[in-house]
Each structure stands twice: as C-alpha cells, then as structure tokens.
Design a protein around this motif. Structure first.
Motif, mmCIF file in Angstrom:
data_model
loop_
_atom_site.group_PDB
_atom_site.id
_atom_site.type_symbol
_atom_site.label_atom_id
_atom_site.label_comp_id
_atom_site.label_asym_id
_atom_site.label_seq_id
_atom_site.Cartn_x
_atom_site.Cartn_y
_atom_site.Cartn_z
ATOM 1 N N TRP B 36 0.859 -1.181 0.000
ATOM 2 C CA TRP B 36 0.000 0.000 0.000
ATOM 3 C C TRP B 36 0.899 1.236 0.000
ATOM 4 N N VAL B 37 0.567 2.188 -0.843
ATOM 5 C CA VAL B 37 1.264 3.465 -0.937
ATOM 6 C C VAL B 37 0.195 4.553 -0.908
ATOM 7 N N ARG B 38 0.454 5.636 -0.196
ATOM 8 C CA ARG B 38 -0.552 6.696 -0.132
ATOM 9 C C ARG B 38 0.003 8.024 -0.622
ATOM 10 N N GLN B 39 -0.932 8.909 -0.946
ATOM 11 C CA GLN B 39 -0.567 10.227 -1.459
ATOM 12 C C GLN B 39 -1.551 11.248 -0.916
ATOM 13 N N ALA B 40 -1.084 12.076 -0.006
ATOM 14 C CA ALA B 40 -1.915 13.149 0.527
ATOM 15 C C ALA B 40 -2.238 14.136 -0.587
ATOM 16 N N PRO B 41 -3.359 14.836 -0.495
ATOM 17 C CA PRO B 41 -3.761 15.757 -1.560
ATOM 18 C C PRO B 41 -2.667 16.755 -1.913
ATOM 19 N N GLY B 42 -2.272 16.775 -3.178
ATOM 20 C CA GLY B 42 -1.260 17.702 -3.654
ATOM 21 C C GLY B 42 0.161 17.391 -3.213
ATOM 22 N N LYS B 43 0.365 16.226 -2.604
ATOM 23 C CA LYS B 43 1.683 15.873 -2.071
ATOM 24 C C LYS B 43 2.298 14.689 -2.811
ATOM 25 N N GLY B 44 3.443 14.239 -2.324
ATOM 26 C CA GLY B 44 4.154 13.132 -2.947
ATOM 27 C C GLY B 44 3.691 11.776 -2.441
ATOM 28 N N LEU B 45 4.446 10.761 -2.836
ATOM 29 C CA LEU B 45 4.106 9.377 -2.529
ATOM 30 C C LEU B 45 4.761 8.935 -1.223
ATOM 31 N N GLU B 46 3.998 8.185 -0.422
ATOM 32 C CA GLU B 46 4.511 7.646 0.834
ATOM 33 C C GLU B 46 4.184 6.166 0.907
ATOM 34 N N TRP B 47 5.211 5.329 0.979
ATOM 35 C CA TRP B 47 4.999 3.894 1.161
ATOM 36 C C TRP B 47 4.427 3.651 2.555
ATOM 37 N N SER B 63 4.986 5.713 10.543
ATOM 38 C CA SER B 63 3.836 6.603 10.696
ATOM 39 C C SER B 63 2.519 5.857 10.901
ATOM 40 N N VAL B 64 2.475 4.565 10.556
ATOM 41 C CA VAL B 64 1.229 3.804 10.680
ATOM 42 C C VAL B 64 1.378 2.568 11.571
ATOM 43 N N LYS B 65 2.589 2.290 11.996
ATOM 44 C CA LYS B 65 2.845 1.089 12.785
ATOM 45 C C LYS B 65 2.003 1.103 14.054
ATOM 46 N N GLY B 66 1.352 -0.023 14.337
ATOM 47 C CA GLY B 66 0.495 -0.133 15.518
ATOM 48 C C GLY B 66 -0.925 0.329 15.286
ATOM 49 N N ARG B 67 -1.181 1.012 14.166
ATOM 50 C CA ARG B 67 -2.537 1.490 13.869
ATOM 51 C C ARG B 67 -3.124 0.799 12.638
ATOM 52 N N PHE B 68 -2.270 0.496 11.668
ATOM 53 C CA PHE B 68 -2.722 -0.130 10.428
ATOM 54 C C PHE B 68 -2.281 -1.589 10.404
ATOM 55 N N THR B 69 -3.096 -2.429 9.759
ATOM 56 C CA THR B 69 -2.757 -3.839 9.576
ATOM 57 C C THR B 69 -3.016 -4.248 8.132
ATOM 58 N N ILE B 70 -1.971 -4.740 7.495
ATOM 59 C CA ILE B 70 -2.099 -5.244 6.124
ATOM 60 C C ILE B 70 -2.364 -6.747 6.186
ATOM 61 N N THR B 78 -7.441 -10.927 -2.918
ATOM 62 C CA THR B 78 -7.753 -9.607 -2.370
ATOM 63 C C THR B 78 -6.760 -9.226 -1.289
ATOM 64 N N LEU B 79 -6.342 -7.976 -1.343
ATOM 65 C CA LEU B 79 -5.454 -7.352 -0.369
ATOM 66 C C LEU B 79 -6.281 -6.409 0.492
ATOM 67 N N TYR B 80 -5.905 -6.300 1.772
ATOM 68 C CA TYR B 80 -6.649 -5.436 2.691
ATOM 69 C C TYR B 80 -5.709 -4.493 3.431
ATOM 70 N N LEU B 81 -6.284 -3.401 3.912
ATOM 71 C CA LEU B 81 -5.593 -2.523 4.846
ATOM 72 C C LEU B 81 -6.615 -2.079 5.894
ATOM 73 N N GLN B 82 -6.463 -2.601 7.098
ATOM 74 C CA GLN B 82 -7.294 -2.181 8.220
ATOM 75 C C GLN B 82 -6.648 -0.971 8.870
ATOM 76 N N MET B 83 -7.381 0.128 8.907
ATOM 77 C CA MET B 83 -6.840 1.367 9.438
ATOM 78 C C MET B 83 -7.627 1.762 10.683
ATOM 79 N N ASN B 84 -6.942 1.809 11.803
ATOM 80 C CA ASN B 84 -7.574 2.175 13.075
ATOM 81 C C ASN B 84 -6.973 3.469 13.608
ATOM 82 N N THR B 85 -7.652 4.066 14.542
ATOM 83 C CA THR B 85 -7.194 5.302 15.203
ATOM 84 C C THR B 85 -6.741 6.316 14.167
#
Lengths: 113, 121
Positions: B36-47, B63-70, B78-85
């Motif tokens: 999973w890679v994300r991109q904040a609006p108008g910003k660059g890429l973050e793995w 930045s996501v350790k302990g909150r997200f689970t792949i 199917t791939l998942y990303l559980q995002m908490n908090t």
C-alpha cells in the motif's frame, strides 16, 4: 531511513528538447551481491496512479518509449527524456526499494515551455 | 492483463476505523508481494506497508505502525488494509501496488487507481 532528494523541483522544456531530472539517495542503493541499483522512476499524470518507467536504475519497463532513459549508480541517478513530447507532462518520482521503509523522492514537475 | 481495484475509502472521523480492499486479477496473486502506498492531496508518494505473497510477513512505515494492519486473502485474490485510530494526517489517496517479483525488495510494477480516505470531523 534512506532519504531521496530530487532536482530541480520543476522544469519547463520546449517540445523536442531534452529534460533531465536528478535524484540522490542518502545512502547507496547498490546491492553488491547482484550489482543492481534498487532505484526506480515513476511518471504520474494528474488524476492517475504512478506508472513505472525505469527499474534497476536503467532498465526501461516494457512499452515505455525509448526517449526515456535512466542512468547512475550508488547514490546519484538521472532520468532523461531525450525529446520531450506533450504527453510527457507529468510529475516524475524516483523511488528506492533497497531498504524498508521504501521511500520516494519529492517529485519533479515537468511542463512544456 | 494485471488489474488492481481498490475500494473502501470514504469520510471518517478522527479516531475512527476504515478497511480498504484491493481486488487483483490477471496474475497469480499469491506469488507476489503487495504494498500500500498513499498520497496526501497535492503531495508526494509515501509507502505504507508490504505483505509477502503467503501473507506471513509484513512491514510498516513508522507513521502507521500499531494502527494499520495489512492482510491478504489469496483464495479471494484480495489485499486489505485495516486502518484504526485514524488521524487527519492519514487523509490521502491509497494505492495498492504489486511487487514485480517474489522478494520484499521488488519494484512496484502495477498500481491500482486508488481510493480516497478523508479523516475529518
């Protein structure tokens, strides 16, 4: 973490002219066991996902026009568009997949002059 | 032809949860690492995260350790990303991307179109 920097932040080039983008990593991304640089280049057009252009620093992905080329090794890399076309207007990112966390450069915006 | 289709994005309040999905087709899903890679609006890429083909190994950005689970379901491709908090700074387009090989360190060769996650009250 490996920090990726790119220069310039943006550039405007006339159609048919050369565009050169530089990328520098804070540590080497050359894996000595296979002599490969774990450095890729992506092109991203507005509203679209990134598209892989170059991997192993200099290997063109299948279907990518040969006006795109990559060079460099270790910590310093270059993406060259030999003859800029209108469809090349985009943001270009370098990316290291040598170490986790994988990281991307901040991007270079390429426009037509 | 490789095809990746993300879903599950939307508006969520700070502190809330969301589960993203990425349906894959056109390749032997279980043979490839997925990220999973994300991109904040108008910003660059973050793995964000990577998972092995078998699903038994994962890595995360700090930045996501302990909150997200792949995770992945290879029987459903199917791939998942559980995002908490969730936090405001998690607002981004989330892309799933396929690794080109069977190694952690494969280049990401195919990307989905992305799904937008907005964290706001």
């Amino acid at each position: 973490d490996i920090v990726m920097t790119q220069s310039p932040d943006s550039l405007a080039v006339s159609l048919g002219e050369r565009a050169t983008i530089n990328c520098k990593s804070s540590q080497s991304v050359l894996y000595s066991s296979n002599n490969k640089n774990y450095l890729a280049w992506y092109q991203q057009k507005p509203g679209q996902p990134p598209k892989l252009l170059i991997y192993w620093a200099s290997t063109r992905e299948s279907g990518v026009p040969d006006r795109f080329s990559g060079s460099g090794s270790g910590t310093d890399f270059t993406l060259t568009i030999s003859s800029l076309q209108a469809e090349d207007v985009a943001v270009y990112y370098c990316h290291q997949h040598y170490n986790i966390p994988f990281t991307f450069g901040p991007g270079t915006k390429v426009d037509i002059k | 032809e490789v095809h990746l289709l993300e879903s599950g994005g939307g508006l969520v309040q700070p502190g809330g949860s969301l589960r993203l999905s990425c349906a894959a087709s056109g390749f032997t899903f279980s043979s490839y690492d997925m990220s999973w890679v994300r991109q904040a609006p108008g910003k660059g890429l973050e793995w964000v995260s990577v998972i092995s083909g078998s699903g038994d190994s994962t890595h995360y950005a700090d930045s996501v350790k302990g909150r997200f689970t792949i995770s992945r379901d290879n029987s459903k491709n199917t791939l998942y990303l559980q995002m908490n908090t969730l936090r405001a700074e998690d607002t981004a387009v989330y892309y799933c991307a396929k690794g080109a090989g069977a190694s952690w360190y494969s280049v990401l060769d195919y990307w989905g179109q992305g799904t937008l996650v907005t964290v706001s009250s």
